[in-house]
Design an enzyme around this catalytic site. Sequence first.
Site, PDB file in Angstrom:
ATOM      1  N   GLY A  11       0.784  -1.238   0.000  1.00 42.43           N
ATOM      2  CA  GLY A  11       0.000   0.000   0.000  1.00 42.43           C
ATOM      3  C   GLY A  11       0.812   1.282   0.000  1.00 42.43           C
ATOM      4  CB  SER A  12       4.274   2.273  -0.938  1.00 42.01           C
ATOM      5  OG  SER A  12       4.424   1.806  -2.254  1.00 42.01           O
ATOM      6  CG  ASN A  54      -3.786  -1.065 -12.445  1.00 40.02           C
ATOM      7  OD1 ASN A  54      -3.554  -1.143 -11.231  1.00 40.02           O
ATOM      8  ND2 ASN A  54      -3.174  -1.841 -13.330  1.00 40.02           N
ATOM      9  CG  HIS A  75       1.640  -2.116 -15.489  1.00 42.31           C
ATOM     10  ND1 HIS A  75       1.326  -3.368 -14.985  1.00 42.31           N
ATOM     11  CD2 HIS A  75       2.620  -2.310 -16.399  1.00 42.31           C
ATOM     12  CE1 HIS A  75       2.092  -4.272 -15.585  1.00 42.31           C
ATOM     13  NE2 HIS A  75       2.879  -3.651 -16.443  1.00 42.31           N
ATOM     14  CB  SER A  88       1.572   3.273 -17.484  1.00 48.14           C
ATOM     15  OG  SER A  88       2.731   3.036 -18.242  1.00 48.14           O
ATOM     16  CG  ASP A 148      -1.529  -4.525 -17.057  1.00 43.63           C
ATOM     17  OD1 ASP A 148      -2.041  -3.998 -16.065  1.00 43.63           O
ATOM     18  OD2 ASP A 148      -0.732  -5.487 -16.982  1.00 43.63           O
TER      19      ASP A 148
HETATM   20  C1  GRF Z   1       3.287  -1.199  -7.612  1.00 46.46           C
HETATM   21  O1  GRF Z   1       4.534  -1.464  -8.172  1.00 46.46           O
HETATM   22  C2  GRF Z   1       2.245  -1.035  -8.687  1.00 46.46           C
HETATM   23  O2  GRF Z   1       2.745  -0.517  -9.871  1.00 46.46           O
HETATM   24  C3  GRF Z   1       1.775  -2.441  -8.900  1.00 46.46           C
HETATM   25  O3  GRF Z   1       1.815  -3.049  -7.646  1.00 46.46           O
HETATM   26  C4  GRF Z   1       2.764  -2.380  -6.813  1.00 46.46           C
HETATM   27  C5  GRF Z   1       2.043  -1.977  -5.573  1.00 46.46           C
HETATM   28  O4  GRF Z   1       2.882  -1.472  -4.576  1.00 46.46           O
HETATM   29  N1  GRF Z   1       0.482  -2.444  -9.539  1.00 46.46           N
HETATM   30  P1  GRF Z   1       2.265  -0.844  -3.264  1.00 46.46           P
HETATM   31  O5  GRF Z   1       1.366  -1.889  -2.616  1.00 46.46           O
HETATM   32  O6  GRF Z   1       1.477   0.374  -3.656  1.00 46.46           O
HETATM   33  O7  GRF Z   1       3.427  -0.503  -2.384  1.00 46.46           O
END
Ligand code: GRF
Length: 203
Positions: free
Chosen positions: A15-16, A111, A113, A145, A154
């Site tokens: 969840g960063s 989303n 990615h 993206s 995607d």
């Molecule tokens: C990120 O790299 C995002 O691009 C992908 O999943 C990861 C999630 O990281 N879809 P976080 O849970 O938000 O830290």
Amino acid sequence: MTQKIRIGVLVSGNGSNLQAIIDAAHTEILASAEVGIVISNKKEAFALQRAEKEGIRAIWINPKEFESREKFFDKVIEELNVSNIDLVCLAGFLLKLEPNIIHRFRNRILNIHPALLPKYGGAGMYGHYVHEAVLRAGEKESGCSVHMVDEEFDHGDVLMQRKVPVLPDDTPETLAARILAEEHILYPEAIRFFSDQKIKSSH
Ligand code: GRF
């Protein structure tokens, strides 16, 4: 004052990106939005703790409790409705969306990615697999993206991207970390861009 856009964030892990969205919503960067609910399909997702700490409704919905994926997403939709959500943001959410939720929030699901779509997207392209493929191909740059979500993995229109260089001694981990830092800038910016467009088109 116009009403804030209410965001529902779907998560499965750390969840960063959720944190970046919450933090930006406390600043000018994303003052027009607020996170109304966080929903995880994983009980142990740290993202749920992040949300609780901020006083945001955070719930685990266990897919195993439902007879089908569609029924699981019916429950997700119900919760999003109760929280008056306008926009759904996927932030490290690892389940493929079913048509019912895409239909309910048509053109209102984003989303993020960790690659420069349309390259390195699609089924199986997540986490370290993405960065391994980028390194294997000898790319000189990668990035992240934010895109609209439709029925295919995607696949929807790309709203915004940020690029990073791929360095000669990169590993999937170092590349992932460089991109993640950019994701935290990109996602709030893209949400702001998206909501500004929506507000313009509704006038
Ligand atoms: C990120 O790299 C995002 O691009 C992908 O999943 C990861 C999630 O990281 N879809 P976080 O849970 O938000 O830290």
